[in-house]
Every structure is written in C-alpha cells, then in structure tokens.
Design a protein around this motif. Structure first.
Motif, PDB file in Angstrom:
ATOM      1  N   LEU A  97      50.306  11.635  42.883  1.00 51.26           N
ATOM      2  CA  LEU A  97      50.734  12.739  43.727  1.00 51.26           C
ATOM      3  C   LEU A  97      51.779  12.164  44.673  1.00 51.26           C
ATOM      4  O   LEU A  97      51.512  11.163  45.360  1.00 51.26           O
ATOM      5  N   SER A  98      52.957  12.798  44.691  1.00 52.90           N
ATOM      6  CA  SER A  98      54.041  12.223  45.488  1.00 52.90           C
ATOM      7  C   SER A  98      55.027  13.293  45.942  1.00 52.90           C
ATOM      8  O   SER A  98      55.052  14.379  45.386  1.00 52.90           O
ATOM      9  N   PRO A  99      55.834  12.902  46.944  1.00 54.97           N
ATOM     10  CA  PRO A  99      55.702  11.698  47.765  1.00 54.97           C
ATOM     11  C   PRO A  99      54.752  11.953  48.930  1.00 54.97           C
ATOM     12  O   PRO A  99      54.791  13.006  49.547  1.00 54.97           O
ATOM     13  N   ILE A 100      53.917  10.998  49.203  1.00 54.25           N
ATOM     14  CA  ILE A 100      52.988  11.125  50.327  1.00 54.25           C
ATOM     15  C   ILE A 100      53.712  10.831  51.639  1.00 54.25           C
ATOM     16  O   ILE A 100      53.570  11.564  52.612  1.00 54.25           O
ATOM     17  N   PHE A 101      54.479   9.751  51.655  1.00 54.82           N
ATOM     18  CA  PHE A 101      55.276   9.366  52.820  1.00 54.82           C
ATOM     19  C   PHE A 101      56.743   9.344  52.402  1.00 54.82           C
ATOM     20  O   PHE A 101      57.048   9.321  51.201  1.00 54.82           O
ATOM     21  N   ALA A 102      57.645   9.290  53.369  1.00 51.15           N
ATOM     22  CA  ALA A 102      59.064   9.094  53.057  1.00 51.15           C
ATOM     23  C   ALA A 102      59.199   7.761  52.322  1.00 51.15           C
ATOM     24  O   ALA A 102      58.473   6.804  52.619  1.00 51.15           O
ATOM     25  N   THR A 103      60.100   7.708  51.361  1.00 52.90           N
ATOM     26  CA  THR A 103      60.224   6.512  50.541  1.00 52.90           C
ATOM     27  C   THR A 103      61.675   6.093  50.355  1.00 52.90           C
ATOM     28  O   THR A 103      62.544   6.957  50.188  1.00 52.90           O
ATOM     29  N   ARG A 104      61.904   4.804  50.391  1.00 49.56           N
ATOM     30  CA  ARG A 104      63.246   4.270  50.141  1.00 49.56           C
ATOM     31  C   ARG A 104      63.609   4.364  48.664  1.00 49.56           C
ATOM     32  O   ARG A 104      64.769   4.427  48.312  1.00 49.56           O
ATOM     33  N   SER A 105      62.620   4.369  47.782  1.00 48.78           N
ATOM     34  CA  SER A 105      62.891   4.369  46.353  1.00 48.78           C
ATOM     35  C   SER A 105      63.510   5.678  45.868  1.00 48.78           C
ATOM     36  O   SER A 105      64.379   5.675  45.011  1.00 48.78           O
ATOM     37  N   LYS A 106      63.034   6.787  46.386  1.00 42.66           N
ATOM     38  CA  LYS A 106      63.549   8.095  45.978  1.00 42.66           C
ATOM     39  C   LYS A 106      63.686   8.975  47.217  1.00 42.66           C
ATOM     40  O   LYS A 106      62.937   9.944  47.399  1.00 42.66           O
ATOM     41  N   PRO A 107      64.671   8.660  48.073  1.00 44.32           N
ATOM     42  CA  PRO A 107      64.767   9.347  49.362  1.00 44.32           C
ATOM     43  C   PRO A 107      65.062  10.837  49.266  1.00 44.32           C
ATOM     44  O   PRO A 107      64.656  11.603  50.116  1.00 44.32           O
ATOM     45  N   GLY A 108      65.732  11.299  48.233  1.00 41.31           N
ATOM     46  CA  GLY A 108      66.080  12.705  48.146  1.00 41.31           C
ATOM     47  C   GLY A 108      65.122  13.512  47.312  1.00 41.31           C
ATOM     48  O   GLY A 108      65.434  14.616  46.880  1.00 41.31           O
ATOM     49  N   TYR A 109      63.929  13.001  47.064  1.00 41.84           N
ATOM     50  CA  TYR A 109      62.997  13.643  46.145  1.00 41.84           C
ATOM     51  C   TYR A 109      62.254  14.822  46.763  1.00 41.84           C
ATOM     52  O   TYR A 109      61.525  15.509  46.101  1.00 41.84           O
ATOM     53  N   GLY A 110      62.436  15.041  48.016  1.00 41.39           N
ATOM     54  CA  GLY A 110      61.744  16.153  48.666  1.00 41.39           C
ATOM     55  C   GLY A 110      60.996  15.651  49.880  1.00 41.39           C
ATOM     56  O   GLY A 110      60.788  14.452  50.043  1.00 41.39           O
ATOM     57  N   PRO A 111      60.575  16.573  50.731  1.00 43.08           N
ATOM     58  CA  PRO A 111      59.858  16.157  51.934  1.00 43.08           C
ATOM     59  C   PRO A 111      58.509  15.567  51.578  1.00 43.08           C
ATOM     60  O   PRO A 111      57.868  15.985  50.611  1.00 43.08           O
ATOM     61  N   PRO A 112      58.067  14.586  52.354  1.00 40.76           N
ATOM     62  CA  PRO A 112      56.747  14.002  52.112  1.00 40.76           C
ATOM     63  C   PRO A 112      55.658  15.063  52.231  1.00 40.76           C
ATOM     64  O   PRO A 112      55.717  15.950  53.075  1.00 40.76           O
ATOM     65  N   LEU A 113      54.653  14.946  51.365  1.00 41.21           N
ATOM     66  CA  LEU A 113      53.522  15.866  51.413  1.00 41.21           C
ATOM     67  C   LEU A 113      52.625  15.595  52.612  1.00 41.21           C
ATOM     68  O   LEU A 113      52.051  16.508  53.183  1.00 41.21           O
ATOM     69  N   GLY A 114      52.479  14.304  52.944  1.00 40.52           N
ATOM     70  CA  GLY A 114      51.641  13.915  54.066  1.00 40.52           C
ATOM     71  C   GLY A 114      50.186  13.700  53.676  1.00 40.52           C
ATOM     72  O   GLY A 114      49.747  14.081  52.593  1.00 40.52           O
ATOM     73  N   LEU A 115      49.462  13.078  54.574  1.00 43.22           N
ATOM     74  CA  LEU A 115      48.062  12.733  54.322  1.00 43.22           C
ATOM     75  C   LEU A 115      47.149  13.949  54.246  1.00 43.22           C
ATOM     76  O   LEU A 115      46.221  13.977  53.441  1.00 43.22           O
ATOM     77  N   ALA A 116      47.409  14.953  55.058  1.00 37.09           N
ATOM     78  CA  ALA A 116      46.547  16.135  55.045  1.00 37.09           C
ATOM     79  C   ALA A 116      46.613  16.830  53.682  1.00 37.09           C
ATOM     80  O   ALA A 116      45.583  17.217  53.117  1.00 37.09           O
ATOM     81  N   ALA A 117      47.805  16.955  53.129  1.00 39.57           N
ATOM     82  CA  ALA A 117      47.951  17.580  51.805  1.00 39.57           C
ATOM     83  C   ALA A 117      47.293  16.724  50.737  1.00 39.57           C
ATOM     84  O   ALA A 117      46.637  17.237  49.827  1.00 39.57           O
ATOM     85  N   LEU A 118      47.461  15.408  50.835  1.00 35.59           N
ATOM     86  CA  LEU A 118      46.797  14.509  49.899  1.00 35.59           C
ATOM     87  C   LEU A 118      45.293  14.746  49.941  1.00 35.59           C
ATOM     88  O   LEU A 118      44.645  14.879  48.904  1.00 35.59           O
ATOM     89  N   GLY A 119      44.739  14.809  51.119  1.00 38.04           N
ATOM     90  CA  GLY A 119      43.302  15.021  51.272  1.00 38.04           C
ATOM     91  C   GLY A 119      42.838  16.340  50.678  1.00 38.04           C
ATOM     92  O   GLY A 119      41.834  16.391  49.968  1.00 38.04           O
ATOM     93  N   ARG A 120      43.571  17.416  50.947  1.00 37.05           N
ATOM     94  CA  ARG A 120      43.202  18.734  50.405  1.00 37.05           C
ATOM     95  C   ARG A 120      43.226  18.728  48.877  1.00 37.05           C
ATOM     96  O   ARG A 120      42.355  19.287  48.230  1.00 37.05           O
ATOM     97  N   MET A 121      44.238  18.076  48.302  1.00 42.48           N
ATOM     98  CA  MET A 121      44.393  18.111  46.842  1.00 42.48           C
ATOM     99  C   MET A 121      43.482  17.106  46.132  1.00 42.48           C
ATOM    100  O   MET A 121      42.928  17.416  45.074  1.00 42.48           O
ATOM    101  N   ALA A 122      43.319  15.929  46.696  1.00 33.12           N
ATOM    102  CA  ALA A 122      42.497  14.897  46.047  1.00 33.12           C
ATOM    103  C   ALA A 122      41.050  15.329  45.943  1.00 33.12           C
ATOM    104  O   ALA A 122      40.367  15.016  44.966  1.00 33.12           O
ATOM    105  N   VAL A 123      40.571  16.061  46.923  1.00 32.57           N
ATOM    106  CA  VAL A 123      39.165  16.492  46.949  1.00 32.57           C
ATOM    107  C   VAL A 123      38.859  17.490  45.831  1.00 32.57           C
ATOM    108  O   VAL A 123      37.779  17.459  45.254  1.00 32.57           O
TER     109      VAL A 123
END
Length: 174
Positions: A97-123
């Motif tokens: 699931l990505s991107p969770i945080f901003a990333t140097r590898s793919k900076p234009g891939y979209g806004p980070p989802l963040g930890l809260a979204a990760l938590g909602r989806m992973a559960v």
C-alpha cells in the motif's frame, strides 16, 4: 507443506538509485536480514536481467529467501482499499500500500496516504499489507507496524544506503 513465514521486509530493486553495483547492494541487504527481494530492472536486456536474477536467486537460496520478479504476479502494488480487496480476490500473497509517506523514489506519485489511512485499510484488508513509500527509518517502520501493517517494503533508502546491511538490520529490529 509448511507455509513460509511472512517477511517483515520486502526489498524492491532500483539500480538507478544505487551508488554501487545492484548485486552488491542486494547482497548487503540480504546480509542485513532481507529475505524477499523483488527484481524490477525491466529495462535491462533480457539476458542481463536473467543473469542478475540467477545470481540474486542463488544468494537468497543460501539464506532461505525468495526472489520475486515484479511481473510474476506474486505481489501487487495498491493505492487504496478497493485495490487491496481486488488483489486478495485475485490470490496475491503480498500487497503493498503506497505511498504511506512522501518518498524520494517516486515524488510525483501522489500525496502520501499517511498512517491513519494505512491503519484503516490494513485492519480490514483480507491479505497482509506491506507499507511502501518513505518507510526509511526504524521509527517509521514501528509506526507502520503499530497501524497494522504486516511489514514494510523498501527501495530507495536501501539502494542509496552507504551500508545496506546495517540499514536493513535497523529496519528489521524496529
């Protein structure tokens, strides 16, 4: 047949970000504890890519690890809950699931989802979710695991690391 233990860390390759030969970087990551490596490098000539895959597979076999070719379908990259459910329905064993945080590898891939979204989806996801994108410190790994991720997937931080073995070891001990 015994099911293999799910990894805590999945390493994606990207030789363009590596400051040394890719096989050397991956060998260091394996020394640090990486056991699942996803070979990308689609632009390599087929013969060279097969040689690289064979060398990495041999190295991973020595430690009970696995080499996945990105196109083989063992892993799917998801960016939302609908894709997570679709991947599970299609039988994928690992999903990121990505991107969770901003990333140097793919900076234009979209806004980070963040930890809260990760938590909602992973559960609620019916398949183990691996956090990908900017997961480059032990603190971020802990945060992702605390939110319910089965593990993390990393690329750029390990590819760029002065000491891939040390970085992977630090991420795995988080």
């Amino acid at each position: 047949m015994v099911e293999p233990i799910e990894p805590r860390l999945i390493l994606f390759t990207d030789r363009r970000q590596a400051e040394r030969p890719l096989d050397e970087v991956v060998a260091g990551a394996i020394d640090g504890g990486a056991r699942v490596v996803v070979l990308r490098e689609h632009d390599l000539p087929p013969r060279r890519r097969l040689q690289l895959a064979a060398a990495l597979r041999t190295r991973l076999d020595q430690v009970g690890g696995s080499l996945l070719l990105e196109e083989d379908g063992a892993l799917r990259k998801c960016h939302g809950l609908e894709e997570l459910f679709a991947a599970a329905g299609e039988g994928f064993r690992y999903v990121t699931l990505s991107p969770i945080f901003a990333t140097r590898s793919k900076p234009g891939y979209g806004p980070p989802l963040g930890l809260a979204a990760l938590g909602r989806m992973a559960v609620v996801a019916p398949v183990p979710v691996y956090a990908l994108g900017g997961v480059d410190t032990p603190a971020r790994v802990r945060d992702c695991l605390d939110e319910g991720a089965a593990g993390v997937a990393v690329m750029g931080a390990v590819m760029r690391a002065d000491d891939p073995a040390r970085l992977v070891k630090e991420l795995l001990t988080a």
